[in-house]
Design a protein around this motif. Sequence first.
Motif, mmCIF file in Angstrom:
data_model
loop_
_atom_site.group_PDB
_atom_site.id
_atom_site.type_symbol
_atom_site.label_atom_id
_atom_site.label_comp_id
_atom_site.label_asym_id
_atom_site.label_seq_id
_atom_site.Cartn_x
_atom_site.Cartn_y
_atom_site.Cartn_z
ATOM 1 N N ASP A 93 0.818 -1.215 0.000
ATOM 2 C CA ASP A 93 0.000 0.000 0.000
ATOM 3 C C ASP A 93 0.855 1.269 0.000
ATOM 4 O O ASP A 93 0.382 2.330 0.410
ATOM 5 N N PHE A 94 2.108 1.158 -0.467
ATOM 6 C CA PHE A 94 3.022 2.296 -0.492
ATOM 7 C C PHE A 94 2.385 3.480 -1.205
ATOM 8 O O PHE A 94 1.832 3.357 -2.280
ATOM 9 N N ASN A 95 2.454 4.651 -0.566
ATOM 10 C CA ASN A 95 1.909 5.886 -1.130
ATOM 11 C C ASN A 95 3.062 6.871 -1.282
ATOM 12 O O ASN A 95 3.503 7.471 -0.307
ATOM 13 N N LEU A 96 3.555 7.024 -2.527
ATOM 14 C CA LEU A 96 4.667 7.922 -2.801
ATOM 15 C C LEU A 96 4.239 9.362 -2.555
ATOM 16 O O LEU A 96 3.286 9.846 -3.148
ATOM 17 N N LEU A 97 4.949 10.044 -1.657
ATOM 18 C CA LEU A 97 4.679 11.447 -1.371
ATOM 19 C C LEU A 97 5.788 12.287 -1.990
ATOM 20 O O LEU A 97 6.970 12.003 -1.808
ATOM 21 N N LYS A 98 5.404 13.310 -2.721
ATOM 22 C CA LYS A 98 6.361 14.157 -3.442
ATOM 23 C C LYS A 98 6.895 15.247 -2.516
ATOM 24 O O LYS A 98 6.157 15.839 -1.739
ATOM 25 N N THR A 99 8.191 15.497 -2.629
ATOM 26 C CA THR A 99 8.873 16.540 -1.869
ATOM 27 C C THR A 99 9.483 17.511 -2.863
ATOM 28 O O THR A 99 10.100 17.081 -3.842
ATOM 29 N N ILE A 100 9.330 18.812 -2.598
ATOM 30 C CA ILE A 100 9.859 19.834 -3.493
ATOM 31 C C ILE A 100 10.799 20.749 -2.711
ATOM 32 O O ILE A 100 10.418 21.319 -1.684
ATOM 33 N N ILE A 101 12.009 20.871 -3.229
ATOM 34 C CA ILE A 101 13.004 21.769 -2.653
ATOM 35 C C ILE A 101 13.165 22.906 -3.660
ATOM 36 O O ILE A 101 13.704 22.715 -4.748
ATOM 37 N N LYS A 102 12.672 24.095 -3.313
ATOM 38 C CA LYS A 102 12.652 25.233 -4.240
ATOM 39 C C LYS A 102 14.025 25.889 -4.374
ATOM 40 O O LYS A 102 14.951 25.582 -3.631
ATOM 41 N N LYS A 103 14.117 26.836 -5.283
ATOM 42 C CA LYS A 103 15.369 27.526 -5.616
ATOM 43 C C LYS A 103 16.031 28.153 -4.392
ATOM 44 O O LYS A 103 15.366 28.730 -3.540
ATOM 45 N N HIS A 120 10.238 26.192 0.531
ATOM 46 C CA HIS A 120 10.095 27.275 -0.433
ATOM 47 C C HIS A 120 11.421 28.006 -0.651
ATOM 48 O O HIS A 120 12.398 27.753 0.049
ATOM 49 N N GLU A 121 11.450 28.927 -1.611
ATOM 50 C CA GLU A 121 12.686 29.579 -2.047
ATOM 51 C C GLU A 121 13.488 30.181 -0.894
ATOM 52 O O GLU A 121 12.935 30.785 0.024
ATOM 53 N N ASN A 122 14.805 29.979 -0.981
ATOM 54 C CA ASN A 122 15.792 30.590 -0.091
ATOM 55 C C ASN A 122 15.635 30.230 1.389
ATOM 56 O O ASN A 122 16.051 30.988 2.263
ATOM 57 N N VAL A 123 15.075 29.075 1.657
ATOM 58 C CA VAL A 123 14.981 28.572 3.033
ATOM 59 C C VAL A 123 16.352 28.061 3.463
ATOM 60 O O VAL A 123 17.112 27.529 2.652
ATOM 61 N N ILE A 124 16.661 28.211 4.753
ATOM 62 C CA ILE A 124 17.870 27.626 5.338
ATOM 63 C C ILE A 124 17.431 26.673 6.440
ATOM 64 O O ILE A 124 16.674 27.055 7.339
ATOM 65 N N ILE A 125 17.927 25.434 6.360
ATOM 66 C CA ILE A 125 17.658 24.422 7.374
ATOM 67 C C ILE A 125 18.975 24.150 8.093
ATOM 68 O O ILE A 125 19.961 23.760 7.468
ATOM 69 N N GLY A 126 19.002 24.355 9.407
ATOM 70 C CA GLY A 126 20.222 24.146 10.184
ATOM 71 C C GLY A 126 20.585 22.680 10.303
ATOM 72 O O GLY A 126 19.726 21.796 10.231
ATOM 73 N N VAL A 131 12.746 18.129 9.621
ATOM 74 C CA VAL A 131 11.734 18.998 9.023
ATOM 75 C C VAL A 131 10.452 18.193 8.840
ATOM 76 O O VAL A 131 10.435 17.193 8.127
ATOM 77 N N THR A 132 9.385 18.653 9.501
ATOM 78 C CA THR A 132 8.124 17.907 9.527
ATOM 79 C C THR A 132 6.991 18.605 8.790
ATOM 80 O O THR A 132 5.890 18.068 8.713
ATOM 81 N N LYS A 133 7.233 19.826 8.271
ATOM 82 C CA LYS A 133 6.169 20.556 7.574
ATOM 83 C C LYS A 133 6.760 21.526 6.569
ATOM 84 O O LYS A 133 7.963 21.795 6.576
ATOM 85 N N ASP A 134 5.906 22.068 5.700
ATOM 86 C CA ASP A 134 6.334 23.049 4.703
ATOM 87 C C ASP A 134 6.982 24.245 5.400
ATOM 88 O O ASP A 134 6.547 24.663 6.473
ATOM 89 N N ILE A 135 8.004 24.813 4.734
ATOM 90 C CA ILE A 135 8.696 25.978 5.265
ATOM 91 C C ILE A 135 8.497 27.145 4.294
ATOM 92 O O ILE A 135 8.821 27.028 3.114
ATOM 93 N N PRO A 136 7.956 28.292 4.768
ATOM 94 C CA PRO A 136 7.736 29.451 3.896
ATOM 95 C C PRO A 136 9.042 30.056 3.386
ATOM 96 O O PRO A 136 10.104 29.904 3.994
ATOM 97 N N GLU A 137 8.924 30.792 2.311
ATOM 98 C CA GLU A 137 10.062 31.410 1.630
ATOM 99 C C GLU A 137 10.925 32.242 2.575
ATOM 100 O O GLU A 137 10.425 33.001 3.398
ATOM 101 N N GLY A 138 12.253 32.063 2.442
ATOM 102 C CA GLY A 138 13.230 32.915 3.108
ATOM 103 C C GLY A 138 13.412 32.701 4.600
ATOM 104 O O GLY A 138 14.149 33.447 5.233
ATOM 105 N N GLU A 139 12.781 31.683 5.170
ATOM 106 C CA GLU A 139 12.884 31.483 6.617
ATOM 107 C C GLU A 139 14.047 30.577 6.987
ATOM 108 O O GLU A 139 14.511 29.766 6.185
ATOM 109 N N ILE A 140 14.498 30.703 8.241
ATOM 110 C CA ILE A 140 15.548 29.857 8.805
ATOM 111 C C ILE A 140 14.897 28.974 9.864
ATOM 112 O O ILE A 140 14.254 29.477 10.788
ATOM 113 N N TRP A 141 15.075 27.667 9.699
ATOM 114 C CA TRP A 141 14.509 26.707 10.646
ATOM 115 C C TRP A 141 15.601 25.749 11.089
ATOM 116 O O TRP A 141 16.456 25.349 10.303
#
Length: 152
Positions: A93-103, A120-126, A131-141
């Motif tokens: 029952d594998f359900n492929l979930l798509k992940t998008i890493i923006k510019k 989203h664009e220009n995100v920084i992940i330390g 990472v468990t959820k979408d990250i808005p543009e330009g944020e640092i998490w």
Amino acid sequence: MIKIHPTAEVLTNSIGDGTMVWQYCVILSNAVIGENCNINYNVFIENDVIIGNNVTIKPGVQIWDGITIEDNVFIGPNVTFTNDKHPVSKNKDFNLLKTIIKKGVSIGANSTILPGITLHENVIIGAGSVVTKDIPEGEIWFGNPARKRIQH
């Protein structure tokens, strides 16, 4: 000119000019990789993967089906991507979930990116983040779970 180390197993013909593939990489036949990418030592790239231009992927990264990485992205060493929220061996029952890493995204070493997420664009992940959820543009998490941090 594309440079592929002789120990790499590259099955795709869709690699852009100026890309370099280092030792012991495996890239499957349907993967698409852009121009001027740096695919470091010991990277695995599955079939249903699109990688843009000017992307750096450091050693020890696996990029599974359903992952799209846009232009000018940095993926640190041993970053872990996932594409199944409920992994089970031999899961019918594998359900492929798509992940998008923006510019312009940068993902620090040893981070884990859960499936079905958009960075989203220009995100920084330390480094070391989960990472468990979408990250808005330009944020640092960063952290576990990753949380938004205020820039100083």
